[in-house]
Scaffold this motif. Structure first.
Motif, short mmCIF file in Angstrom:
data_model
loop_
_atom_site.label_atom_id
_atom_site.label_comp_id
_atom_site.label_asym_id
_atom_site.label_seq_id
_atom_site.Cartn_x
_atom_site.Cartn_y
_atom_site.Cartn_z
N PRO A 35 73.13 19.55 -19.99
CA PRO A 35 73.52 20.69 -20.84
C PRO A 35 73.97 20.28 -22.24
N ALA A 36 74.54 19.10 -22.38
CA ALA A 36 75.02 18.66 -23.68
C ALA A 36 73.89 18.45 -24.68
N LEU A 37 72.64 18.39 -24.21
CA LEU A 37 71.52 18.15 -25.12
C LEU A 37 70.87 19.44 -25.61
N SER A 38 71.44 20.59 -25.30
CA SER A 38 70.97 21.84 -25.88
C SER A 38 71.60 22.02 -27.26
N ALA A 39 70.77 22.35 -28.26
CA ALA A 39 71.29 22.62 -29.61
C ALA A 39 71.91 24.01 -29.61
N HIS A 40 73.22 24.08 -29.81
CA HIS A 40 73.94 25.33 -29.72
C HIS A 40 73.96 26.11 -31.03
N GLU A 41 73.51 25.51 -32.12
CA GLU A 41 73.61 26.13 -33.44
C GLU A 41 72.57 25.51 -34.36
N PRO A 42 72.25 26.16 -35.47
CA PRO A 42 71.28 25.57 -36.40
C PRO A 42 71.78 24.25 -36.97
N PRO A 43 70.87 23.39 -37.40
CA PRO A 43 71.32 22.11 -37.97
C PRO A 43 72.19 22.29 -39.20
N GLU A 44 71.99 23.38 -39.96
CA GLU A 44 72.84 23.61 -41.13
C GLU A 44 74.30 23.75 -40.73
N ALA A 45 74.56 24.32 -39.54
CA ALA A 45 75.94 24.45 -39.07
C ALA A 45 76.50 23.11 -38.60
N ALA A 54 56.09 35.59 -38.99
CA ALA A 54 57.52 35.78 -39.25
C ALA A 54 58.19 36.40 -38.03
N THR A 55 59.45 36.03 -37.82
CA THR A 55 60.20 36.46 -36.64
C THR A 55 60.82 37.83 -36.85
N LEU A 56 60.68 38.69 -35.86
CA LEU A 56 61.31 40.01 -35.87
C LEU A 56 62.71 39.92 -35.26
N PRO A 57 63.63 40.78 -35.68
CA PRO A 57 64.91 40.91 -34.95
C PRO A 57 64.65 41.72 -33.68
N ARG A 116 68.44 35.66 -28.69
CA ARG A 116 69.06 34.36 -28.43
C ARG A 116 69.40 34.28 -26.96
N TYR A 117 69.50 33.05 -26.48
CA TYR A 117 69.84 32.81 -25.08
C TYR A 117 71.19 32.11 -25.00
N SER A 118 71.68 31.90 -23.80
CA SER A 118 73.08 31.53 -23.61
C SER A 118 73.42 30.17 -24.20
N TYR A 119 72.43 29.30 -24.44
CA TYR A 119 72.75 27.99 -25.01
C TYR A 119 73.10 28.09 -26.50
N VAL A 120 72.80 29.22 -27.15
CA VAL A 120 73.23 29.45 -28.53
C VAL A 120 74.51 30.27 -28.48
N ASP A 121 75.57 29.75 -29.11
CA ASP A 121 76.90 30.28 -28.88
C ASP A 121 77.15 31.66 -29.50
N ARG A 122 76.46 31.98 -30.59
CA ARG A 122 76.73 33.26 -31.25
C ARG A 122 75.49 33.71 -32.00
N ASP A 123 75.55 34.96 -32.52
CA ASP A 123 74.44 35.48 -33.31
C ASP A 123 74.36 34.77 -34.65
N TRP A 124 73.12 34.61 -35.14
CA TRP A 124 72.86 34.08 -36.47
C TRP A 124 71.94 35.05 -37.20
N PRO A 125 72.02 35.11 -38.52
CA PRO A 125 71.20 36.07 -39.27
C PRO A 125 69.71 35.80 -39.06
N ILE A 126 68.90 36.84 -39.28
CA ILE A 126 67.46 36.72 -39.06
C ILE A 126 66.86 35.63 -39.94
N ASP A 127 67.39 35.41 -41.13
CA ASP A 127 66.85 34.35 -41.98
C ASP A 127 66.93 32.98 -41.32
N THR A 128 67.90 32.81 -40.43
CA THR A 128 68.05 31.55 -39.71
C THR A 128 66.83 31.28 -38.82
N TYR A 129 66.15 32.35 -38.44
CA TYR A 129 65.02 32.26 -37.52
C TYR A 129 63.67 32.36 -38.23
#
Length: 336
Positions: free
Chosen positions: A11-21, A64-67, A151-164
């Motif tokens: 589980p520790a190898l799941s990226a929980h946030e964008p690299p910018e964070a 491009a990704t839709l919300p 987003r799925y449970s390995y991502v801790d919170r919502d991020w703006p659509i531009d992140t995707y």
């Protein structure tokens, strides 16, 4: 790890946030490089221009990704794929404190009240997980007002659509980000072009993933433009690499291969599943993320890299702490 397609992912190898964070630039993620059956090499994504050769071609997905997630009180609706008759494939999920889980309920003909006084009608099951459904208004406009990125449970919170969105995103339509393109930055694209490496687009609109199930991909909309088909064929004839930036690109290009081994301009729906048995004819290399155990994507990777090469790569990725999923690290597969 005993097999390339079945391994334990800590589980520790799941990226929980964008690299910018995490204090990195988009193109600052790590990149594992596989060349045949040699021990994988460790790089950063910014090394890509010097790992390729002048004349090589990188083919990217410009979808491009839709919300695409709409949250109700207890459920979430994930809009997956637009159909030609105006209906959509959707997944119903039960909301949880972390994100959502699969929801097995629903009945054909059922109406779901949606935010903004919209109504979604379930028409029938397309797969055990996906419904054919119809919203009483334009879906893409509705999602821009009421949707959030899936987003799925390995991502801790919502991020703006531009992140995707990737730097190539110009044609809206993907339920989830074509994530192999995310590490590319404008600066990196400039460096590739300056090094004589071509960039060519295809479009493939991704549907929703199945993180809780081992399911093959289903039909998705795609387009391979004439100019891209011509560039691929020229690169192959000259002996240069054709490197797909993502499994979506592989799927589109391999769908467009004709009986004589050429890539032709093509558009429509593809149900193509790439396996070691089917092989590949259009691409000679791949930039991709790190994929879940037993996923169908790993069979595609085996078709390009070979089983032993893929096993060595994933053993190294786990051992060296590479990060998985859409915000994680990358894997470059190429010939010797």
């Amino acid at each position: 790890m005993t097999a390339a397609l079945d391994f334990a992912l800590p589980p520790a190898l799941s990226a929980h946030e964008p690299p910018e964070a995490r204090g990195l630039a988009r193109d600052g993620v790590r990149m594992l490089v596989s060349r045949g059956e040699r021990e994988p090499a460790h790089h950063h994504f910014t090394d890509l221009p010097r790992l390729l050769t002048a004349g090589d071609l990188v083919v990217v997905n410009n979808s491009a990704t839709l919300p695409a997630a709409v949250r109700l009180d207890r459920l979430a609706v994930h809009f997956s794929t637009a159909r030609e008759d105006g209906t959509w494939l959707v997944e119903l999920r039960r909301r949880t404190p972390a994100a959502s889980d699969p929801y097995g309920g629903g009945e054909p003909g059922e109406w779901l009240p949606m935010p903004g006084r919209a109504t979604l009608r379930l028409l029938g099951r397309e797969t055990p997980r996906l419904w054919r459904a119809r919203l009483d208004r334009d879906v893409e406009a509705y999602l821009r007002e009421h949707g959030v990125p899936i987003r799925y449970s390995y991502v801790d919170r919502d991020w703006p659509i531009d992140t995707y969105q990737t730097v190539f995103a110009t044609v809206p339509g993907s339920a989830e980000m074509p994530s192999a393109g995310r590490p590319f930055s404008a600066e990196l694209v400039t460096a590739l072009v300056a090094a004589g490496i071509g960039i060519a687009p295809i479009t493939l609109h991704t549907g929703v993933a199945s993180p809780e199930k081992d399911e093959p991909p289903y039909a998705e909309r795609y387009e391979v433009p004439e100019a891209t088909a011509r560039q691929v064929n020229l690169a192959r004839r000259s002996g240069a690499r054709v490197v797909a930036a993502g499994t979506t690109v592989v799927r589109a290009l391999e769908t467009a291969v004709t009986a004589d081994g050429q890539v032709a301009a093509s558009a429509g729906w593809t149900s193509r599943i790439i396996t070691p048995e089917s092989g590949v004819r259009a691409v000679t290399g791949l930039i991709t993320g790190l994929h879940e155990p037993r996923s169908s994507h790993l069979r595609m990777l085996s078709a390009i890299a070979g089983h032993r090469t893929l096993r060595l790569a994933y053993e190294a990725a786990v051992r060296e702490g590479y990060l998985w999923h859409e915000f994680g690290d990358t894997h470059l597969i190429m010939d010797e």
